[in-house]
Design an enzyme around this catalytic site. Structure first.
Site, short mmCIF file in Angstrom:
data_model
loop_
_atom_site.label_atom_id
_atom_site.label_comp_id
_atom_site.label_asym_id
_atom_site.label_seq_id
_atom_site.Cartn_x
_atom_site.Cartn_y
_atom_site.Cartn_z
CE1 TYR A 232 19.18 14.38 -7.71
CE2 TYR A 232 18.52 12.05 -6.73
CZ TYR A 232 18.33 13.39 -7.50
OH TYR A 232 17.43 13.08 -8.39
CG LEU B 248 20.30 18.50 -4.93
CD1 LEU B 248 20.47 17.24 -3.89
CD2 LEU B 248 18.75 18.34 -5.47
CE1 TYR C 102 9.45 16.52 -6.58
CE2 TYR C 102 8.31 14.43 -6.00
CZ TYR C 102 8.44 15.66 -6.96
OH TYR C 102 7.70 15.57 -8.14
CG ASP D 116 14.27 21.42 -7.55
OD1 ASP D 116 13.23 21.24 -8.31
OD2 ASP D 116 14.24 21.08 -6.37
#
Length: 316
Positions: free
Chosen positions: A74, A198, A177, A46
Site C-alpha cells: 500500500y 490510501l 488493517y 474501503d
C-alpha cells in the site's frame, strides 16, 4: 455498456477501484458490464481507498482465497494530529494533539512496528459478530470486544513527511488493517493520526501495470465496437488467466499420467526438498495448462482445488 451474455468468462480482472465507492459497488458495476453472475472480489477496499481490487470470474472464484491470504502493498498518507472514530478522513474527530516529535522518534516508532505484531481489528470493519458486520454496530455506538491477531509488517518506508502529512509505503501480510496501523503509529508518536488517503499497489505478485479503471473498460468497449472487433477479443484483452493470481505459489509440473490421477482427486507421492510443505499450483506439463492447487503434506501432494475439466487453455 454490457458484454454479450453468451460469453463464459473465467479469469481475473485487476480493477483500479476509484475513491468514494465501496468494493461491492465496484463489483456490481463490473457484473453489469460483463453480464456475469459468477463473479466476486478478493480483499475489501474501503470507500476512501483506491487501487488494486482483483475481480474473479467463473472458475477463478474457486481460487480467490489464495489472493485473500496473499501479502499486499500500500501507499498511505497519514494525517497527524487528529484521531477519528473510523481511523480515516471520513470519520468524526475524537481528539486533537500537538505534533511534537523528532525525526529520530519517527524512525524509532516505525521500526517498532516492523515484523510480527499484534493488531486489534477496528470496529469500522466488515468482520462479522453474530452474523452482523462490526461497522453496523459501530454506527449505533455499540463497541464489540475484538480479539487481537498477529500480522506481519515486512516494510514500512517513509516516502515523504511534510508538516502534518506522513506518506508511507507498506508491505504487509493478510489481515492487516492499515487504518489501525496508522492509528497505532499516531498513538505511539503521541500525536494521534488517521488515514487521509490510501492506495493498494499490489496483491501477491499481480502487476500494477495490469490494472484498469471502470472508465477505461467503457472506453475500450466503445473502441472495439467501432472497429469491428468481437466482444470475445475484448474480454481476452482484459481478463487475465486464472492462475495469474497464484504466481506467488510454487509451481509443480505433472506428466500426463500423474496429471490425470491428480484431476481425479488422487494423492500423489511427492519428494522434492526444494519445496516446503504447503500450497502449490499444479500445471499439466504436456499442455502447459493450469489444472489446480494442491497441498503438500508428509511427502504427499493432495488435490485441494481443481479446475473443471471442461475448461480449455483459453480464458473464456
Amino acid at each position: 455498456m454490457q458484454v454479450n451474455n453468451h460469453l463464459n468468462i473465467n479469469g481475473i480482472l485487476l480493477l483500479d477501484k476509484p475513491n468514494g465507492i465501496s468494493s461491492n459497488y465496484a463489483l456490481q458495476k463490473i457484473k453489469h458490464i460483463f453480464n456475469s453472475n459468477k463473479v466476486g472480489y478478493t480483499g475489501t477496499l474501503d470507500p476512501l481507498a483506491t487501487g488494486m481490487l482483483p475481480i474473479c470470474f467463473g472458475e477463478a472464484t474457486k481460487f480467490s482465497q489464495y489472493l485473500i491470504n496473499a501479502n499486499k502493498r500500500y501507499l498511505v498518507i497519514a494525517r497527524l494530529g487528529k484521531r477519528t472514530d473510523t481511523a480515516d478522513a471520513y470519520g468524526n474527530v475524537l481528539k486533537e494533539n500537538l505534533i511534537n516529535f523528532t525525526k529520530q522518534n519517527l524512525y524509532t516508532v516505525l521500526e517498532s512496528f516492523k515484523g510480527v505484531i499484534s493488531q486489534v481489528p477496528p470496529m469500522f470493519s466488515a468482520i462479522k459478530y453474530k452474523g452482523c458486520p462490526l461497522y453496523k454496530y459501530a454506527r449505533k455506538g455499540i463497541v464489540i470486544k475484538r480479539d487481537s491477531r498477529l500480522i506481519t509488517i515486512y516494510e514500512l518506508k517513509i516516502i515523504k513527511y511534510i508538516d502534518d502529512e506522513l506518506e508511507l509505503e507498506i508491505s504487509c501480510s493478510k489481515g492487516t488493517y492499515i487504518r489501525t496501523l496508522i492509528e497505532d503509529i499516531g498513538e505511539k508518536l503521541g500525536c494521534s493520526a488517521h488515514v487521509a488517503a490510501l492506495r493498494r499497489l499490489q496483491v501477491a505478485h499481480c502487476s500494477i501495470n495490469k490494472m484498469i479503471t471502470l472508465d477505461q473498460i467503457n472506453n475500450l468497449y466503445s473502441v472495439f465496437i467501432k472497429t469491428g472487433f468481437s466482444l470475445k477479443e475484448l474480454v481476452n484483452q482484459l481478463i487475465l488467466p486464472i492462475d495469474s493470481q497464484l504466481s506467488h505459489l510454487p509451481m509443480i509440473n505433472l506428466l500426463p499420467d500423474l496429471a490425470n490421477k491428480f484431476k481425479q482427486g488422487q494423492s500423489i507421492i511427492f519428494i522434492d526438498k526444494t519445496i516446503q510443505e504447503g500450497f502449490v499450483r499444479v500445471i499439466e506439463s504436456k499442455l502447459c495448462k493450469f489444472i489446480g492447487v494442491a497441498k503438500i503434506i508428509n511427502n504427499y501432494m493432495y488435490p485441494h482445488r481443481l479446475l473443471n475439466n471442461y475448461l480449455d487453455d483459453k480464458q473464456i
